[in-house]
Design a protein around this motif. Structure first.
Motif, mmCIF file in Angstrom:
data_model
loop_
_atom_site.group_PDB
_atom_site.id
_atom_site.type_symbol
_atom_site.label_atom_id
_atom_site.label_comp_id
_atom_site.label_asym_id
_atom_site.label_seq_id
_atom_site.Cartn_x
_atom_site.Cartn_y
_atom_site.Cartn_z
ATOM 1 N N VAL A 100 0.835 -1.196 0.000
ATOM 2 C CA VAL A 100 0.000 0.000 0.000
ATOM 3 C C VAL A 100 0.876 1.254 0.000
ATOM 4 N N PHE A 101 1.932 1.249 0.810
ATOM 5 C CA PHE A 101 2.841 2.402 0.824
ATOM 6 C C PHE A 101 3.528 2.565 -0.533
ATOM 7 N N HIS A 102 3.995 1.464 -1.091
ATOM 8 C CA HIS A 102 4.633 1.534 -2.408
ATOM 9 C C HIS A 102 3.677 2.101 -3.451
ATOM 10 N N SER A 103 2.428 1.678 -3.409
ATOM 11 C CA SER A 103 1.438 2.172 -4.366
ATOM 12 C C SER A 103 1.182 3.664 -4.173
ATOM 13 N N PHE A 104 1.194 4.106 -2.920
ATOM 14 C CA PHE A 104 1.077 5.547 -2.649
ATOM 15 C C PHE A 104 2.196 6.321 -3.333
ATOM 16 N N THR A 105 3.432 5.823 -3.218
ATOM 17 C CA THR A 105 4.559 6.532 -3.842
ATOM 18 C C THR A 105 4.401 6.584 -5.360
ATOM 19 N N LEU A 106 3.827 5.532 -5.939
ATOM 20 C CA LEU A 106 3.640 5.514 -7.388
ATOM 21 C C LEU A 106 2.618 6.567 -7.831
ATOM 22 N N ILE A 107 1.552 6.734 -7.050
ATOM 23 C CA ILE A 107 0.550 7.752 -7.386
ATOM 24 C C ILE A 107 1.201 9.131 -7.456
ATOM 25 N N HIS A 108 2.015 9.447 -6.457
ATOM 26 C CA HIS A 108 2.656 10.761 -6.424
ATOM 27 C C HIS A 108 3.797 10.858 -7.439
ATOM 28 N N ASP A 109 4.546 9.764 -7.633
ATOM 29 C CA ASP A 109 5.608 9.771 -8.644
ATOM 30 C C ASP A 109 5.043 10.065 -10.029
ATOM 31 N N ASP A 110 3.890 9.486 -10.339
ATOM 32 C CA ASP A 110 3.292 9.683 -11.658
ATOM 33 C C ASP A 110 2.906 11.140 -11.886
ATOM 34 N N ILE A 111 2.491 11.816 -10.824
ATOM 35 C CA ILE A 111 2.193 13.249 -10.951
ATOM 36 C C ILE A 111 3.481 14.014 -11.250
ATOM 37 N N MET A 112 4.523 13.733 -10.486
ATOM 38 C CA MET A 112 5.794 14.443 -10.653
ATOM 39 C C MET A 112 6.435 14.163 -12.006
ATOM 40 N N ASP A 113 6.274 12.916 -12.487
ATOM 41 C CA ASP A 113 6.870 12.529 -13.770
ATOM 42 C C ASP A 113 5.967 12.836 -14.961
ATOM 43 N N LYS A 114 4.731 13.309 -14.683
ATOM 44 C CA LYS A 114 3.754 13.545 -15.747
ATOM 45 C C LYS A 114 3.524 12.272 -16.568
ATOM 46 N N ALA A 115 3.480 11.135 -15.886
ATOM 47 C CA ALA A 115 3.310 9.841 -16.559
ATOM 48 C C ALA A 115 1.846 9.599 -16.894
ATOM 49 N N ASP A 116 1.588 9.142 -18.098
ATOM 50 C CA ASP A 116 0.219 8.907 -18.547
ATOM 51 C C ASP A 116 -0.277 7.500 -18.239
ATOM 52 N N VAL A 117 0.659 6.547 -18.194
ATOM 53 C CA VAL A 117 0.271 5.141 -18.086
ATOM 54 C C VAL A 117 1.053 4.468 -16.973
ATOM 55 N N ARG A 118 0.370 3.616 -16.230
ATOM 56 C CA ARG A 118 0.994 2.796 -15.189
ATOM 57 C C ARG A 118 0.438 1.394 -15.338
ATOM 58 N N ARG A 119 1.334 0.428 -15.574
ATOM 59 C CA ARG A 119 0.929 -0.968 -15.741
ATOM 60 C C ARG A 119 -0.129 -1.133 -16.829
ATOM 61 N N GLY A 120 0.027 -0.361 -17.896
ATOM 62 C CA GLY A 120 -0.828 -0.515 -19.066
ATOM 63 C C GLY A 120 -2.167 0.191 -18.997
ATOM 64 N N VAL A 121 -2.425 0.927 -17.914
ATOM 65 C CA VAL A 121 -3.697 1.654 -17.779
ATOM 66 C C VAL A 121 -3.394 3.094 -17.378
ATOM 67 N N PRO A 122 -4.372 4.002 -17.504
ATOM 68 C CA PRO A 122 -4.125 5.401 -17.142
ATOM 69 C C PRO A 122 -3.705 5.555 -15.686
ATOM 70 N N THR A 123 -2.767 6.459 -15.440
ATOM 71 C CA THR A 123 -2.371 6.760 -14.065
ATOM 72 C C THR A 123 -3.527 7.425 -13.331
ATOM 73 N N VAL A 124 -3.450 7.433 -12.014
ATOM 74 C CA VAL A 124 -4.548 7.974 -11.209
ATOM 75 C C VAL A 124 -4.828 9.429 -11.558
ATOM 76 N N TYR A 125 -3.784 10.233 -11.684
ATOM 77 C CA TYR A 125 -4.043 11.650 -11.938
ATOM 78 C C TYR A 125 -4.588 11.886 -13.341
ATOM 79 N N ARG A 126 -4.329 10.950 -14.261
ATOM 80 C CA ARG A 126 -4.913 11.051 -15.595
ATOM 81 C C ARG A 126 -6.357 10.552 -15.609
#
Length: 327
Positions: A71-97
């Motif tokens: 759960v903690f690791h997944s939290f870091t991914l949510i915030h990392d994706d915002i900072m990296d402006k990442a559109d996709v995570r594991r083949g699906v849209p990132t949370v912020y997208r």
């Protein structure tokens, strides 16, 4: 000792049954989304694996802390994706997208809190130490992310700085997982320390393997396009080592990094140009040698535990699966 097939069963049951508060849906739906899209679950798997070395069955007092790591690791991914402006995570849209940036920030925050609620279910006799380990690790992961962002403004970084960054951003959480399982199982302080070092070295190897895969993996096997680190001028192990070795080719490497990436053709041209420099400098081979060296060092720590062969094999199998795609 608990067998590997029982670890697999426990992981499946754990994440099949992991639930969060339902209301407000706008806050908690992103948490469920992140957990449902899954992942390799390498951190909770390691936590259960080290626990399995000392116990004959799983109990709820280890399952919740194991879940906390994911759960903690997944939290870091949510915030990392915002900072990296990442559109996709594991083949699906990132949370912020899929939702929006504000939702992702707030849902990430509550996901971090959920991880602490889970770690707090560790046995009372080790809870202070478990919380201290988890909190120290959480802060270190944030420190690693800051270093990673700082590196974006630099042309190159020393290898020692790169290794410090991935040690904090990636390796410490894997090391925490290894120690957490042993700690809750009642292992000695010496064993807990050896398992922490086992996890830390594997974490370094895992990140370097990920860097190698981004450039040299077969896209069909890797599951995504390669070359993203090159396109984004990311300070990977490969780029860091290339700058160390470049010498009279340093300007050529800098020019390659400055190549445009506005079209798919330009991206491919940049990838191939940088990859050609890597190949000339034998960077790929050096990366795999470093992965092997770190893997061997991790297993030396495991050997220091004095385990029976079948218990040692649990740690050996975990290590092989973690970095096996580079072999």
């Amino acid at each position: 000792m608990i067998q590997e097939n029982h670890i697999n069963d426990a992981l499946k049951e754990l994440f099949d049954n992991l639930t969060f508060t339902y209301e407000p849906a706008g806050l908690y739906d992103p948490l469920r989304y992140m957990m449902e899209i899954g992942g390799k679950r390498i951190r909770p798997r390691l936590c259960l694996t080290t626990y399995a070395l000392y116990k004959d069955e799983f109990c709820k007092e280890i399952l919740s802390p194991a879940a906390a790591l994911e759960v903690f690791h997944s939290f870091t991914l949510i915030h990392d994706d915002i900072m990296d402006k990442a559109d996709v995570r594991r083949g699906v849209p990132t949370v912020y997208r899929k939702w929006d940036e504000n939702t992702a920030i707030l849902s990430g925050d509550v996901m971090s809190i959920e991880s602490y609620k889970l770690i707090a279910k560790a046995p009372a006799e080790v809870l202070p130490e478990a919380l201290e380990l988890f909190s120290k690790t959480a802060a270190e992961v944030c420190e690693g992310q800051q270093y990673d962002m700082d590196f974006e403004d630099l042309e190159c970084v020393p290898m020692s700085d790169y290794l410090k960054m991935i040690g904090l951003k990636t390796a410490v959480l894997i090391a925490c997982a290894a120690k957490m399982g042993a700690l809750i199982a009642g292992a000695s302080a010496q064993d807990c320390d050896l398992l922490y070092r086992y996890g830390y070295d594997l974490g370094l190897a895992f990140q370097i393997a990920d860097d190698w895969l981004d450039t040299y993996a077969d896209p069909e096997v890797f599951g995504k396009a390669i070359g993203g680190d090159i396109v984004n001028n990311k300070k990977s192990w490969l780029m860091t080592r290339a700058f160390e070795k470049a010498e009279d080719r340093r300007e050529e490497l800098i020019a390659a990094m400055a190549m445009p990436v506005g079209t798919e053709e330009e991206k491919e041209a940049k990838i191939q140009t940088v990859k050609a420099i890597y190949d000339d400098l034998n960077i790929g081979e050096e990366a795999t040698a470093e992965i092997t060296r770190l893997h061997s060092r991790a297993m030396e720590h495991a050997a220091g535990l004095g385990l029976k062969p079948e218990a040692y094999a649990l740690l050996e199998n975990y290590a092989k699966k973690l970095i096996g795609r580079t072999k």
